[in-house]
Design a protein around this motif. Structure first.
Motif, PDB file in Angstrom:
ATOM      1  N   GLY A  49      48.557  -7.067  22.735  1.00 38.36           N
ATOM      2  CA  GLY A  49      49.044  -8.291  22.112  1.00 38.36           C
ATOM      3  C   GLY A  49      48.858  -8.280  20.604  1.00 38.36           C
ATOM      4  N   PRO A  50      49.213  -9.383  19.957  1.00 38.86           N
ATOM      5  CA  PRO A  50      49.175  -9.439  18.489  1.00 38.86           C
ATOM      6  C   PRO A  50      47.767  -9.304  17.902  1.00 38.86           C
ATOM      7  N   LEU A  51      46.745  -9.822  18.590  1.00 39.61           N
ATOM      8  CA  LEU A  51      45.394  -9.700  18.039  1.00 39.61           C
ATOM      9  C   LEU A  51      44.895  -8.268  18.093  1.00 39.61           C
ATOM     10  N   LEU A  52      45.131  -7.588  19.206  1.00 40.44           N
ATOM     11  CA  LEU A  52      44.691  -6.195  19.303  1.00 40.44           C
ATOM     12  C   LEU A  52      45.448  -5.329  18.298  1.00 40.44           C
ATOM     13  N   THR A  53      46.727  -5.594  18.155  1.00 37.97           N
ATOM     14  CA  THR A  53      47.522  -4.852  17.181  1.00 37.97           C
ATOM     15  C   THR A  53      46.971  -5.042  15.769  1.00 37.97           C
ATOM     16  N   GLU A  54      46.616  -6.283  15.428  1.00 35.85           N
ATOM     17  CA  GLU A  54      46.050  -6.567  14.115  1.00 35.85           C
ATOM     18  C   GLU A  54      44.672  -5.923  13.968  1.00 35.85           C
ATOM     19  N   PHE A  55      43.880  -5.975  15.013  1.00 35.40           N
ATOM     20  CA  PHE A  55      42.543  -5.387  14.965  1.00 35.40           C
ATOM     21  C   PHE A  55      42.629  -3.886  14.700  1.00 35.40           C
ATOM     22  N   GLU A  56      43.497  -3.194  15.420  1.00 34.09           N
ATOM     23  CA  GLU A  56      43.643  -1.759  15.215  1.00 34.09           C
ATOM     24  C   GLU A  56      44.157  -1.453  13.813  1.00 34.09           C
ATOM     25  N   ALA A  57      45.075  -2.268  13.317  1.00 31.41           N
ATOM     26  CA  ALA A  57      45.606  -2.048  11.969  1.00 31.41           C
ATOM     27  C   ALA A  57      44.517  -2.218  10.913  1.00 31.41           C
ATOM     28  N   ARG A  58      43.656  -3.204  11.092  1.00 32.28           N
ATOM     29  CA  ARG A  58      42.579  -3.419  10.129  1.00 32.28           C
ATOM     30  C   ARG A  58      41.542  -2.298  10.195  1.00 32.28           C
ATOM     31  N   LEU A  59      41.278  -1.799  11.393  1.00 33.19           N
ATOM     32  CA  LEU A  59      40.387  -0.647  11.515  1.00 33.19           C
ATOM     33  C   LEU A  59      41.002   0.574  10.837  1.00 33.19           C
ATOM     34  N   ALA A  60      42.288   0.812  11.068  1.00 31.66           N
ATOM     35  CA  ALA A  60      42.967   1.960  10.462  1.00 31.66           C
ATOM     36  C   ALA A  60      42.978   1.853   8.940  1.00 31.66           C
ATOM     37  N   GLY A  61      43.001   0.618   8.430  1.00 29.94           N
ATOM     38  CA  GLY A  61      43.011   0.407   6.991  1.00 29.94           C
ATOM     39  C   GLY A  61      41.736   0.850   6.300  1.00 29.94           C
ATOM     40  N   ARG A  62      40.693   1.136   7.062  1.00 32.52           N
ATOM     41  CA  ARG A  62      39.442   1.633   6.486  1.00 32.52           C
ATOM     42  C   ARG A  62      39.510   3.137   6.214  1.00 32.52           C
ATOM     43  N   PHE A  63      40.581   3.776   6.658  1.00 30.46           N
ATOM     44  CA  PHE A  63      40.732   5.218   6.535  1.00 30.46           C
ATOM     45  C   PHE A  63      41.920   5.543   5.630  1.00 30.46           C
ATOM     46  N   PRO A  64      42.072   6.807   5.242  1.00 28.97           N
ATOM     47  CA  PRO A  64      43.232   7.191   4.438  1.00 28.97           C
ATOM     48  C   PRO A  64      44.546   6.911   5.159  1.00 28.97           C
ATOM     49  N   ALA A  65      45.600   6.766   4.376  1.00 28.86           N
ATOM     50  CA  ALA A  65      46.922   6.505   4.953  1.00 28.86           C
ATOM     51  C   ALA A  65      47.285   7.592   5.959  1.00 28.86           C
ATOM     52  N   GLY A  66      47.939   7.177   7.029  1.00 29.92           N
ATOM     53  CA  GLY A  66      48.330   8.107   8.070  1.00 29.92           C
ATOM     54  C   GLY A  66      47.357   8.191   9.228  1.00 29.92           C
ATOM     55  N   THR A  67      46.265   7.471   9.133  1.00 26.10           N
ATOM     56  CA  THR A  67      45.278   7.465  10.223  1.00 26.10           C
ATOM     57  C   THR A  67      45.747   6.558  11.349  1.00 26.10           C
ATOM     58  N   GLU A  68      45.630   7.046  12.560  1.00 29.18           N
ATOM     59  CA  GLU A  68      45.934   6.266  13.762  1.00 29.18           C
ATOM     60  C   GLU A  68      44.623   5.827  14.408  1.00 29.18           C
ATOM     61  N   VAL A  69      44.589   4.592  14.893  1.00 32.59           N
ATOM     62  CA  VAL A  69      43.431   4.071  15.617  1.00 32.59           C
ATOM     63  C   VAL A  69      43.860   3.661  17.014  1.00 32.59           C
ATOM     64  N   VAL A  70      43.118   4.131  18.001  1.00 35.89           N
ATOM     65  CA  VAL A  70      43.357   3.765  19.395  1.00 35.89           C
ATOM     66  C   VAL A  70      42.086   3.145  19.937  1.00 35.89           C
ATOM     67  N   THR A  71      42.133   1.865  20.295  1.00 35.19           N
ATOM     68  CA  THR A  71      40.957   1.208  20.871  1.00 35.19           C
ATOM     69  C   THR A  71      40.854   1.514  22.356  1.00 35.19           C
ATOM     70  N   VAL A  72      39.611   1.546  22.842  1.00 29.36           N
ATOM     71  CA  VAL A  72      39.322   1.886  24.236  1.00 29.36           C
ATOM     72  C   VAL A  72      38.191   0.982  24.709  1.00 29.36           C
ATOM     73  N   THR A  73      38.050   0.840  26.011  1.00 30.44           N
ATOM     74  CA  THR A  73      37.069  -0.084  26.582  1.00 30.44           C
ATOM     75  C   THR A  73      35.645   0.203  26.133  1.00 30.44           C
ATOM     76  N   ASN A  74      35.315   1.460  25.887  1.00 30.57           N
ATOM     77  CA  ASN A  74      34.011   1.808  25.315  1.00 30.57           C
ATOM     78  C   ASN A  74      34.108   3.201  24.707  1.00 30.57           C
TER      79      ASN A  74
END
Length: 379
Positions: A49-74
């Protein structure tokens, strides 16, 4: 008056309140509430959903451009699924430090691979490439990957591991479970924990950070039944995705992170300063000055961890051997191959976790310091 005397006698009998080794803290209900309202308004509760999408984008923003973030249950699942997504030969050796939490080895086994326990550098407490390149040729031939571990949140020498990967072709996956603050490069795929005990927590959760878009896509597929844009499973997989609710907690945690990081630094500096006259208490390099983590692991003279811990406990100061005697000593991994682990064995007898938290008070710091000084003086 009799009641007051009874309470006084009880307090004297039980002693002072224990100082806990950890005091996890997640965002308050007030901080999370606006995000919960967004969930209600959207009526979207899971499935990216939109919150998870935003959360992953904000996490990715802590890294250099081109970084992908995939969240997982643990983070354990994140390690397991990333290893699976690397398409490594089943049954191959994954070199990993014996000086780590058991989750690292569990992930290797669950991915259909075999841990090879290697020793760590005695100063950094972390695996070095030489521990792999120095293996016998017949063992090196069976090594399919390496997992260096960021010891208690320290970054480690990622440049050395990038060079190792580029020179040998052996894949490297970084277990950066406690390294939310220090990890800022995803050229090597790395997994970070978002457990409640970490500096930035959501309760349970973790994420993979990588610049390999294809790897990120495969891990994403493995977290969601093997789906790939439809309702057909393309690969055998599992359900390990986060819902909107932990994403709400994560967004609130990120909102507070700048202030929380400062508070962690302040608490760490307070503890470091209080022990400045005890050179036998060795903090990790840069801990509390350049980087923060949620635990305080210190090195003591050889063999002193257990007696100092006992002395502190008698004064109501809780401690922890976060990694016990080393991952290799757990019965689950008794049959795993290993090399000479002399440094790991020494660290097991000399490293303890002192009480530490974001809200560690000056009074608690004083109690920790006094008790530790008395313990060291009496041994």
């Amino acid at each position: 008056m009799a009641v007051n005397q009874a309470l006084l006698r009880e307090a004297q009998a039980t002693g002072p309140t224990k100082v806990p080794v950890a005091r996890p803290r997640l965002p308050s209900a007030e901080a999370v509430f606006p995000y919960l309202q967004r969930i209600d308004d959207a009526g979207w509760y899971s499935n990216f959903g939109p919150l998870l999408t935003e959360f992953e984008a904000r996490l990715a923003g802590r890294f250099p451009a081109g970084t992908e973030v995939v969240t997982v249950t643990n983070a354990t699942q994140a390690l397991t699924l990333t290893l699976m997504a690397m398409n490594l030969p089943v049954g191959g050796y994954v070199v990993m430090p014996a000086w780590t939490f058991v989750a690292t080895a569990h992930a290797v086994v669950q991915a259909g691979l075999k841990p090879w326990f290697a020793d760590v550098d005695p100063d950094s407490w972390m695996l070095r490439p030489e521990a792999v390149t120095g293996l016998a040729a017949d063992i090196r031939a069976q090594v399919v990957a390496v997992i260096p571990v960021s010891a208690f949140g320290a970054a480690g020498d990622l440049a050395a591991w990038r060079a190792f990967r580029d020179e040998t072709g052996v894949p490297v996956l970084v277990d950066a479970a406690a390294a939310f603050d220090t990890l800022d490069d995803a050229d090597l795929p790395a997994v970070v924990s978002l457990h409640a005990t970490k500096v930035l927590g959501i309760g349970e959760g973790g994420f993979l950070a990588t610049r390999d878009a294809a790897l990120a896509l495969r891990v994403r597929q493995l977290t969601t039944f093997g789906f790939q844009g439809g309702r057909e499973s393309h690969v055998a997989a599992t359900n390990a995705k986060l819902s909107e609710y932990p994403a709400a907690v994560g967004l609130a945690s990120l909102d507070a992170w700048p202030a929380d990081r400062f508070r962690f630094l302040r608490a760490a500096q307070q503890l470091r300063i209080s022990l400045i006259g005890r050179p036998e208490v060795q903090f990790q390099n840069g801990w509390g000055a350049d980087w923060v983590t949620s635990v305080c692991a210190v090195g003591l003279p050889d063999g002193m961890a257990a007696p100092v811990a006992d002395a502190l406990h008698q004064q109501g100061i809780d401690t922890r051997q976060w990694w016990g005697a080393g991952c290799h000593t757990s019965p689950a991994f008794a049959d795993c191959a290993r090399g000479d682990l002399r440094h790991t064995d020494r660290l097991a007898g000399s490293v303890i976790g002192l009480p530490f938290s974001i809200d560690l008070s000056a009074a608690e710091t004083g109690r920790i310091t006094d008790a530790l000084q008395q313990a060291l003086a009496g041994l």
